[in-house]
Design a protein around this motif. Structure first.
Motif, PDB file in Angstrom:
ATOM      1  N   THR A   1       0.846  -1.202   0.000  1.00 49.48           N
ATOM      2  CA  THR A   1       0.000   0.000   0.000  1.00 49.48           C
ATOM      3  C   THR A   1       0.877   1.246   0.000  1.00 49.48           C
ATOM      4  O   THR A   1       0.615   2.223  -0.707  1.00 49.48           O
ATOM      5  N   ARG A   2       1.945   1.172   0.816  1.00 49.95           N
ATOM      6  CA  ARG A   2       2.829   2.338   0.913  1.00 49.95           C
ATOM      7  C   ARG A   2       3.501   2.626  -0.434  1.00 49.95           C
ATOM      8  O   ARG A   2       3.594   3.753  -0.881  1.00 49.95           O
ATOM      9  N   GLU A   3       3.952   1.553  -1.094  1.00 49.96           N
ATOM     10  CA  GLU A   3       4.664   1.726  -2.359  1.00 49.96           C
ATOM     11  C   GLU A   3       3.729   2.330  -3.421  1.00 49.96           C
ATOM     12  O   GLU A   3       4.126   3.211  -4.174  1.00 49.96           O
ATOM     13  N   VAL A   4       2.477   1.868  -3.446  1.00 53.52           N
ATOM     14  CA  VAL A   4       1.516   2.406  -4.419  1.00 53.52           C
ATOM     15  C   VAL A   4       1.242   3.883  -4.098  1.00 53.52           C
ATOM     16  O   VAL A   4       1.324   4.755  -4.966  1.00 53.52           O
ATOM     17  N   ALA A   5       0.978   4.171  -2.812  1.00 54.26           N
ATOM     18  CA  ALA A   5       0.647   5.545  -2.410  1.00 54.26           C
ATOM     19  C   ALA A   5       1.786   6.499  -2.767  1.00 54.26           C
ATOM     20  O   ALA A   5       1.565   7.623  -3.227  1.00 54.26           O
ATOM     21  N   ARG A   6       2.999   6.028  -2.568  1.00 54.73           N
ATOM     22  CA  ARG A   6       4.192   6.834  -2.821  1.00 54.73           C
ATOM     23  C   ARG A   6       4.345   7.234  -4.299  1.00 54.73           C
ATOM     24  O   ARG A   6       4.766   8.322  -4.621  1.00 54.73           O
ATOM     25  N   ARG A   7       3.996   6.298  -5.196  1.00 49.72           N
ATOM     26  CA  ARG A   7       4.232   6.555  -6.634  1.00 49.72           C
ATOM     27  C   ARG A   7       3.087   7.289  -7.318  1.00 49.72           C
ATOM     28  O   ARG A   7       3.249   7.750  -8.445  1.00 49.72           O
ATOM     29  N   LEU A   8       1.896   7.296  -6.648  1.00 50.29           N
ATOM     30  CA  LEU A   8       0.714   7.818  -7.343  1.00 50.29           C
ATOM     31  C   LEU A   8       0.626   9.344  -7.364  1.00 50.29           C
ATOM     32  O   LEU A   8      -0.364   9.933  -6.984  1.00 50.29           O
ATOM     33  N   ASN A   9       1.684   9.988  -7.771  1.00 48.61           N
ATOM     34  CA  ASN A   9       1.635  11.427  -7.962  1.00 48.61           C
ATOM     35  C   ASN A   9       2.581  11.800  -9.095  1.00 48.61           C
ATOM     36  O   ASN A   9       3.363  10.976  -9.547  1.00 48.61           O
ATOM     37  N   SER A  10       2.484  13.043  -9.554  1.00 52.94           N
ATOM     38  CA  SER A  10       3.239  13.437 -10.743  1.00 52.94           C
ATOM     39  C   SER A  10       4.750  13.383 -10.540  1.00 52.94           C
ATOM     40  O   SER A  10       5.505  13.377 -11.508  1.00 52.94           O
ATOM     41  N   LEU A  11       5.218  13.356  -9.285  1.00 55.58           N
ATOM     42  CA  LEU A  11       6.667  13.307  -9.045  1.00 55.58           C
ATOM     43  C   LEU A  11       7.130  11.895  -8.690  1.00 55.58           C
ATOM     44  O   LEU A  11       8.318  11.667  -8.434  1.00 55.58           O
ATOM     45  N   SER A  12       6.194  10.932  -8.679  1.00 55.92           N
ATOM     46  CA  SER A  12       6.464   9.492  -8.440  1.00 55.92           C
ATOM     47  C   SER A  12       7.247   9.217  -7.156  1.00 55.92           C
ATOM     48  O   SER A  12       8.070   8.307  -7.108  1.00 55.92           O
ATOM     49  N   GLN A  13       7.020  10.001  -6.114  1.00 55.57           N
ATOM     50  CA  GLN A  13       7.710   9.772  -4.848  1.00 55.57           C
ATOM     51  C   GLN A  13       6.925  10.422  -3.712  1.00 55.57           C
ATOM     52  O   GLN A  13       6.064  11.266  -3.953  1.00 55.57           O
ATOM     53  N   GLY A  14       7.232   9.985  -2.475  1.00 52.33           N
ATOM     54  CA  GLY A  14       6.615  10.630  -1.329  1.00 52.33           C
ATOM     55  C   GLY A  14       7.303  11.957  -1.057  1.00 52.33           C
ATOM     56  O   GLY A  14       8.460  12.161  -1.433  1.00 52.33           O
ATOM     57  N   GLY A  15       6.569  12.855  -0.395  1.00 53.85           N
ATOM     58  CA  GLY A  15       7.195  14.110   0.012  1.00 53.85           C
ATOM     59  C   GLY A  15       7.906  13.916   1.335  1.00 53.85           C
ATOM     60  O   GLY A  15       7.774  12.878   1.993  1.00 53.85           O
ATOM     61  N   ARG A  16       8.673  14.903   1.730  1.00 52.54           N
ATOM     62  CA  ARG A  16       9.352  14.850   3.024  1.00 52.54           C
ATOM     63  C   ARG A  16       8.689  15.841   3.974  1.00 52.54           C
ATOM     64  O   ARG A  16       8.132  16.855   3.520  1.00 52.54           O
ATOM     65  N   PRO A  17       8.797  15.585   5.286  1.00 52.08           N
ATOM     66  CA  PRO A  17       8.233  16.551   6.237  1.00 52.08           C
ATOM     67  C   PRO A  17       8.714  17.983   5.954  1.00 52.08           C
ATOM     68  O   PRO A  17       7.952  18.936   6.087  1.00 52.08           O
ATOM     69  N   GLU A  18       9.969  18.119   5.496  1.00 53.40           N
ATOM     70  CA  GLU A  18      10.503  19.472   5.203  1.00 53.40           C
ATOM     71  C   GLU A  18       9.702  20.155   4.102  1.00 53.40           C
ATOM     72  O   GLU A  18       9.607  21.381   4.065  1.00 53.40           O
ATOM     73  N   ASP A  19       9.167  19.374   3.155  1.00 55.21           N
ATOM     74  CA  ASP A  19       8.418  19.990   2.050  1.00 55.21           C
ATOM     75  C   ASP A  19       7.163  20.685   2.580  1.00 55.21           C
ATOM     76  O   ASP A  19       6.784  21.769   2.122  1.00 55.21           O
ATOM     77  N   VAL A  20       6.503  20.026   3.541  1.00 54.96           N
ATOM     78  CA  VAL A  20       5.312  20.626   4.152  1.00 54.96           C
ATOM     79  C   VAL A  20       5.737  21.856   4.955  1.00 54.96           C
ATOM     80  O   VAL A  20       5.119  22.926   4.888  1.00 54.96           O
ATOM     81  N   ALA A  21       6.855  21.694   5.679  1.00 50.39           N
ATOM     82  CA  ALA A  21       7.346  22.778   6.542  1.00 50.39           C
ATOM     83  C   ALA A  21       7.732  24.018   5.721  1.00 50.39           C
ATOM     84  O   ALA A  21       7.455  25.144   6.127  1.00 50.39           O
ATOM     85  N   GLU A  22       8.351  23.816   4.563  1.00 53.43           N
ATOM     86  CA  GLU A  22       8.770  24.962   3.737  1.00 53.43           C
ATOM     87  C   GLU A  22       7.559  25.749   3.252  1.00 53.43           C
ATOM     88  O   GLU A  22       7.593  26.983   3.173  1.00 53.43           O
ATOM     89  N   THR A  23       6.484  25.034   2.905  1.00 52.19           N
ATOM     90  CA  THR A  23       5.270  25.716   2.436  1.00 52.19           C
ATOM     91  C   THR A  23       4.651  26.524   3.576  1.00 52.19           C
ATOM     92  O   THR A  23       4.205  27.661   3.379  1.00 52.19           O
ATOM     93  N   ILE A  24       4.669  25.935   4.768  1.00 50.48           N
ATOM     94  CA  ILE A  24       4.130  26.653   5.928  1.00 50.48           C
ATOM     95  C   ILE A  24       4.993  27.878   6.228  1.00 50.48           C
ATOM     96  O   ILE A  24       4.479  28.973   6.481  1.00 50.48           O
ATOM     97  N   ALA A  25       6.305  27.715   6.148  1.00 47.65           N
ATOM     98  CA  ALA A  25       7.205  28.846   6.427  1.00 47.65           C
ATOM     99  C   ALA A  25       6.939  29.985   5.450  1.00 47.65           C
ATOM    100  O   ALA A  25       6.978  31.165   5.817  1.00 47.65           O
ATOM    101  N   TYR A  26       6.630  29.636   4.201  1.00 46.55           N
ATOM    102  CA  TYR A  26       6.271  30.689   3.237  1.00 46.55           C
ATOM    103  C   TYR A  26       4.964  31.367   3.656  1.00 46.55           C
ATOM    104  O   TYR A  26       4.874  32.603   3.710  1.00 46.55           O
ATOM    105  N   LEU A  27       3.938  30.566   3.966  1.00 45.85           N
ATOM    106  CA  LEU A  27       2.618  31.147   4.260  1.00 45.85           C
ATOM    107  C   LEU A  27       2.617  32.043   5.502  1.00 45.85           C
ATOM    108  O   LEU A  27       1.793  32.947   5.600  1.00 45.85           O
ATOM    109  N   VAL A  28       3.521  31.770   6.453  1.00 46.62           N
ATOM    110  CA  VAL A  28       3.549  32.621   7.655  1.00 46.62           C
ATOM    111  C   VAL A  28       4.498  33.810   7.501  1.00 46.62           C
ATOM    112  O   VAL A  28       4.595  34.648   8.388  1.00 46.62           O
ATOM    113  N   SER A  29       5.174  33.906   6.369  1.00 45.10           N
ATOM    114  CA  SER A  29       6.163  34.980   6.205  1.00 45.10           C
ATOM    115  C   SER A  29       5.465  36.296   5.835  1.00 45.10           C
ATOM    116  O   SER A  29       4.382  36.287   5.245  1.00 45.10           O
ATOM    117  N   PRO A  30       6.086  37.437   6.153  1.00 43.41           N
ATOM    118  CA  PRO A  30       5.469  38.732   5.827  1.00 43.41           C
ATOM    119  C   PRO A  30       5.176  38.883   4.332  1.00 43.41           C
ATOM    120  O   PRO A  30       4.216  39.543   3.948  1.00 43.41           O
TER     121      PRO A  30
END
Ligand code: NAD
Length: 452
Positions: free
Chosen positions: A403-432
């Motif tokens: 299940t994990r392997e299927v979930a990981r590949r089923l996106n346009s970048l064919s891989q899972g994201g990293r926690p840092e990817d979510v964090a970077e987007t949040i850091a942008y949204l909270v920035s001035p």
């Protein structure tokens, strides 16, 4: 975190040949943000000859980028910014679209395509709205066609917003940078000119105090590290049983730990008191703590349903009321006010078997941020949500291997994201610089093929 050995293999010389020959997914090594690295390397081609695009060129030139209107047929291109604000009918899209198409084979790995256009909802003219919606459609489809870690996203501007606004520059820079590595096929709406560009782009949160809930591990710990790296002082919240891990992350980021269960009635007040005593201010709230208690609805028990709703959404509604009632959080400085970001999930958008409780809570988050944006706007503040797709964490490491392997590949970048990817987007949204964006839910999912 479960190791993604397939991506590692596919990025070796031998693996690249094998995966290509067998027609298997070819996950690329994504270009990720580093404060000491360049914003983006190589020519940035700007399409669309309008005043709006000239003003965008000024932002790009201000960052010392190699901005071009044309490139030679053999030159490699790092990014294309296609400005469509002069298209009033679908037929008028073709010149810029075909010019963009002609550049795609010249893109470097982890390239960026950014379409810039006016908000479709802001025109009552059927032909103009058709043209604008058309750009959404082409951007989403192009994101599926991008290769080698490249992404395509759109920047949707308010009808009256000048592209010289800092909020436009902030969104453009986020999308060009490695901060948006796992964001593809998405749209950032920019509605107001509020905001300010940082003096130092490597420390956009300097002088600010942030609280992150669920910060002992996983995505929450990554958010705390990223906000700290960007200059913020961080208060890390988690439940008492996670105290030891929480203290370790807090030490790492020179922050302070606060053990509190966010479902307590007084949780918001406890956070405010802690912020007042230790820092005398509170600027940023990241509602990250969340739980899953999966069961088919036919087998759902009150404990599973109620706990997920209580942790994932009711606690946030209650804490937000406390924060917005307090002077500590509601203070504004110039055109920059308080920031809230909440964790949704692609399950809250698309639904997921066995997750009626979780999806209800996460769709609830999406509703909450869109409704609360008016309350925050009154304080020059913003509230947004981030919806992660498959992210490599302890939570997803527990999934069955197949299940994990299927979930990981089923996106346009064919891989899972990293926690840092979510964090970077949040850091942008909270920035001035992101002050023009509120009420939005931004997916960080590599353009998941499942769901919306
Ligand atoms: P995780 O389980 O690894 O970490 C969650 C943290 O929240 C834990 O440290 C936990 O102790 C804390 N927490 C739970 N209940 C709490 C409470 N009542 N009070 C205070 N702290 C509490 O989860 P994660 O994978 O890092 O996910 C973080 C957020 O991202 C969650 O909201 C989750 O729903 C969301 N999300 C994750 C993924 C993914 O793929 N991992 C995908 C979509 C959304």
């Amino acid at each position: 975190m479960a190791k993604d050995s397939y991506t590692h293999f596919a990025n070796t010389g031998f693996g690249r040949r094998i995966t290509k020959a067998l027609g298997l997914p070819q996950p690329a090594k994504l270009r990720r943000y580093s404060p000491s690295g360049p914003l983006i390397e190589g020519p940035v081609v700007l399409l669309g000859a309008t005043e709006a695009s000239d003003l965008i060129a000024e932002h790009l030139l201000g960052w010392d980028l190699d901005v071009r209107r044309h490139v030679g047929p053999k030159e490699k291109v790092a990014a294309v910014v296609a400005v469509f604000d002069s298209a009033h009918t679908p037929a008028e899209l073709s010149e810029t679209v075909l010019e963009l198409g002609g550049l795609l084979k010249q893109l470097k790995p982890s390239a960026r395509v950014i379409t810039v256009f006016r908000n479709p909802a802001h025109t009552e003219d059927p032909a103009a709205r058709a043209a604008r919606k058309g750009i959404e459609g082409l951007t989403r489809s192009l994101a599926h066609e991008m290769r080698a870690g490249g992404t395509a996203n759109g920047l949707i501007l308010h009808e009256d917003l000048a592209t010289a606004a800092p909020s436009v520059a902030g969104a453009l820079r986020f999308l060009l940078s490695g901060r948006s590595a796992f964001v593809s096929g998405q749209f950032i709406t920019v509605d107001s000119v509020n905001g300010a560009l940082p003096e130092d782009w490597t420390a956009p949160l300097s002088g600010q105090v942030a609280v992150v809930t669920g910060a002992a591990r996983g995505i929450g710990a990554a958010i705390a590290r990223t906000l700290y790296r960007d200059g913020a002082q961080v208060i890390l919240v988690d439940i008492p049983p996670a105290g030891e891990q929480l203290a370790a992350v807090a030490n790492e980021v020179a922050g302070t730990a606060l053990q509190v269960d966010i479902t307590e009635d007084e949780a918001g007040q406890k956070i405010l008191t802690h912020a007042e005593q230790h820092y005398g201010r509170l600027d940023i709230v990241v509602h990250n703590a969340g739980i899953t208690r999966d069961k088919l609805l036919a087998n759902m028990d009150p404990g599973r349903w109620n706990s997920v709703i209580a942790v994932n959404i009711e606690s946030q509604l209650r804490m937000n009321r406390a924060f917005l009632d307090s002077e500590l959080f509601s203070r504004t400085e110039g055109t920059v006010g308080p920031r809230i970001v909440s964790l949704a999930s692609t399950s809250g958008i698309a639904g997921n078997r066995g997750q009626t409780n979780y999806a209800a809570s996460k769709a609830g988050v999406i509703g909450m941020v869109s409704a609360a944006s008016a309350q925050l706007a009154a304080r020059h503040g913003t509230i947004n949500a981030v919806a992660p797709g498959f992210i490599e964490t302890e939570m997803t490491a527990k999934m069955p291997v197949a299940t994990r392997e299927v979930a990981r590949r089923l996106n346009s970048l064919s891989q899972g994201g990293r926690p840092e990817d979510v964090a970077e987007t949040i850091a942008y949204l909270v920035s001035p610089a992101a002050a023009g964006t509120s009420g939005l839910t931004l997916r960080v999912c590599g353009q998941n093929l499942v769901g919306a």
